[in-house]
Design a protein around this motif. Structure first.
Motif, short mmCIF file in Angstrom:
data_model
loop_
_atom_site.label_atom_id
_atom_site.label_comp_id
_atom_site.label_asym_id
_atom_site.label_seq_id
_atom_site.Cartn_x
_atom_site.Cartn_y
_atom_site.Cartn_z
N VAL A 1 0.84 -1.20 0.00
CA VAL A 1 0.00 0.00 0.00
C VAL A 1 0.88 1.24 0.00
CG1 VAL A 1 -1.72 1.33 1.31
CG2 VAL A 1 -1.97 -1.15 1.09
N ARG A 2 1.92 1.25 0.83
CA ARG A 2 2.80 2.43 0.87
C ARG A 2 3.57 2.60 -0.44
NH1 ARG A 2 3.30 1.13 6.60
NH2 ARG A 2 5.14 -0.14 6.22
N LEU A 3 4.01 1.50 -1.03
CA LEU A 3 4.71 1.59 -2.30
C LEU A 3 3.78 2.18 -3.37
CD1 LEU A 3 7.25 1.06 -3.95
CD2 LEU A 3 6.44 -1.28 -4.32
N ARG A 4 2.55 1.74 -3.38
CA ARG A 4 1.57 2.27 -4.34
C ARG A 4 1.29 3.75 -4.07
NH1 ARG A 4 -1.39 2.64 -8.44
NH2 ARG A 4 -3.64 2.45 -8.47
N LEU A 5 1.11 4.12 -2.80
CA LEU A 5 0.89 5.53 -2.46
C LEU A 5 2.06 6.39 -2.87
CD1 LEU A 5 -0.81 5.19 1.03
CD2 LEU A 5 -1.84 6.17 -1.04
N PHE A 6 3.27 5.90 -2.61
CA PHE A 6 4.47 6.64 -3.00
C PHE A 6 4.47 6.85 -4.51
CE2 PHE A 6 8.94 6.95 -4.22
CZ PHE A 6 9.35 7.98 -3.40
N SER A 7 4.14 5.80 -5.26
CA SER A 7 4.08 5.89 -6.70
C SER A 7 3.00 6.87 -7.17
CB SER A 7 3.82 4.50 -7.29
OG SER A 7 3.65 4.56 -8.68
N LEU A 8 1.85 6.83 -6.51
CA LEU A 8 0.77 7.76 -6.87
C LEU A 8 1.18 9.21 -6.64
CD1 LEU A 8 -2.27 5.79 -5.45
CD2 LEU A 8 -1.90 6.40 -7.85
N VAL A 9 1.85 9.48 -5.53
CA VAL A 9 2.30 10.85 -5.25
C VAL A 9 3.37 11.25 -6.26
CG1 VAL A 9 3.52 12.34 -3.61
CG2 VAL A 9 1.72 10.80 -2.79
N ALA A 10 4.35 10.38 -6.47
CA ALA A 10 5.47 10.70 -7.37
C ALA A 10 5.00 10.95 -8.80
CB ALA A 10 6.49 9.57 -7.34
N VAL B 1 7.32 14.04 -3.14
CA VAL B 1 8.48 13.19 -2.94
C VAL B 1 9.66 14.04 -2.50
CG1 VAL B 1 10.14 11.68 -4.11
CG2 VAL B 1 7.70 11.47 -4.60
N VAL B 2 10.41 13.55 -1.52
CA VAL B 2 11.65 14.21 -1.10
C VAL B 2 12.75 13.70 -2.03
CG1 VAL B 2 13.34 14.45 0.76
CG2 VAL B 2 10.90 14.40 1.30
N PRO B 3 13.25 14.54 -2.92
CA PRO B 3 14.24 14.07 -3.89
C PRO B 3 15.46 13.42 -3.24
CG PRO B 3 13.48 16.26 -4.48
CD PRO B 3 12.92 15.96 -3.12
N GLN B 4 15.94 13.97 -2.11
CA GLN B 4 17.13 13.41 -1.48
C GLN B 4 16.88 12.02 -0.90
OE1 GLN B 4 20.19 14.77 -1.86
NE2 GLN B 4 20.75 12.76 -1.11
N GLY B 5 15.67 11.78 -0.40
CA GLY B 5 15.35 10.45 0.11
C GLY B 5 15.42 9.41 -0.98
N LEU B 6 14.88 9.75 -2.13
CA LEU B 6 14.91 8.84 -3.28
C LEU B 6 16.33 8.72 -3.82
CD1 LEU B 6 12.87 7.15 -4.75
CD2 LEU B 6 12.41 9.08 -6.25
N ALA B 7 17.07 9.82 -3.83
CA ALA B 7 18.44 9.79 -4.33
C ALA B 7 19.33 8.90 -3.46
CB ALA B 7 19.01 11.21 -4.39
N THR B 8 19.09 8.90 -2.16
CA THR B 8 19.87 8.05 -1.26
C THR B 8 19.68 6.58 -1.61
OG1 THR B 8 19.78 9.64 0.54
CG2 THR B 8 20.17 7.35 1.16
N LEU B 9 18.44 6.18 -1.78
CA LEU B 9 18.18 4.78 -2.16
C LEU B 9 18.79 4.47 -3.51
CD1 LEU B 9 14.46 4.39 -1.04
CD2 LEU B 9 16.50 3.47 0.08
N SER B 10 18.64 5.38 -4.43
CA SER B 10 19.18 5.18 -5.77
C SER B 10 20.70 5.03 -5.74
CB SER B 10 18.78 6.35 -6.66
OG SER B 10 19.32 6.20 -7.94
N ALA B 11 21.37 5.89 -4.96
CA ALA B 11 22.83 5.84 -4.89
C ALA B 11 23.32 4.53 -4.30
CB ALA B 11 23.36 7.01 -4.07
N VAL B 12 22.65 4.06 -3.28
CA VAL B 12 23.09 2.84 -2.61
C VAL B 12 22.82 1.61 -3.46
CG1 VAL B 12 22.67 1.35 -0.61
CG2 VAL B 12 22.92 3.80 -0.30
N ALA C 1 9.87 8.39 7.19
CA ALA C 1 11.03 7.70 6.61
C ALA C 1 11.87 8.64 5.74
CB ALA C 1 10.56 6.50 5.78
N GLY C 2 11.39 9.86 5.54
CA GLY C 2 12.14 10.82 4.73
C GLY C 2 11.92 10.69 3.24
N LEU C 3 10.83 10.01 2.85
CA LEU C 3 10.55 9.82 1.44
C LEU C 3 9.52 10.81 0.90
CD1 LEU C 3 10.49 5.94 1.50
CD2 LEU C 3 12.23 7.39 0.42
N LEU C 4 8.67 11.33 1.78
CA LEU C 4 7.67 12.33 1.39
C LEU C 4 7.78 13.54 2.31
CD1 LEU C 4 4.38 10.24 0.86
CD2 LEU C 4 5.96 11.06 -0.90
#
Length: 127
Positions: free
Chosen positions: A43-52, A101-112, A85-88
Motif C-alpha cells: 500500500v505504501r509503495l503504491r501511495l508513493f508511486s501515486l504521489v510521485a 516526494v523528497v528528492p534526497q530520500g529517493l536519491a539516497t536509495l538510488s545511490a546505494v 522515513a524521509g521519502l515524502l
C-alpha cells in the motif's frame, strides 16, 4: 577505500556510496533500512508511486485515496510513515495536506542500490 577517495559520481550528496563498493556505516544502514521498510508495504509503495507520478509532483490525500482500497485514515497513516522515513514531505493548505516526494530520500536509495542494478544488468547482458 574511504568515501573521500571515491570519485564524486560514486557518492551521493549525503555521502552514501553504492554498498557494493563500500560497506554502509551503522547510521547509514539504519537510515536506508527505514526507507526500504517504509516502501516494503504494498500500500505504501503504491501511495508513493501515486504521489510521485501525480500531476505537478504533489498530491492531496483526496487526490489519491480513491485509487487505494483502504480507508482514508489508513491512507493518512501510510503517508505519515513515508514522511517519517524521509521519502515524502507535506504542506498544509487550508484543510488539505499535500504530499510530494523528497528528492534526497529517493536519491539516497538510488545511490546505494544503483551499482547493484547496474552489475545485475551487466551480468544478464553477458549471459
Amino acid at each position: 577505500m574511504s568515501k573521500s577517495e571515491l570519485p564524486l559520481s560514486e557518492v551521493d550528496s549525503c555521502g552514501y556510496a553504492p554498498m557494493v563498493r563500500e560497506p554502509l556505516s551503522p547510521e547509514a544502514a539504519v537510515d536506508i533500512a527505514i526507507k526500504l521498510k517504509a516502501l516494503a508495504d504494498p500500500v505504501r509503495l503504491r501511495l508513493f508511486s501515486l504521489v510521485a507520478s501525480h500531476s505537478g509532483g504533489e498530491a492531496c490525500v483526496c487526490d489519491i485515496s480513491s485509487d487505494i482500497d483502504v480507508s482514508q485514515p489508513t491512507v493518512s497513516h501510510h503517508l505519515k510513515v513515508l514522511k517519517e522515513a524521509g521519502l515524502l514531505s507535506s504542506e498544509r493548505r487550508a484543510s488539505w495536506v499535500y504530499y510530494s516526494v523528497v528528492p534526497q530520500g529517493l536519491a539516497t536509495l538510488s545511490a546505494v542500490l544503483s551499482v547493484v542494478a547496474d552489475d545485475e544488468l551487466t551480468a544478464r547482458a553477458g549471459a
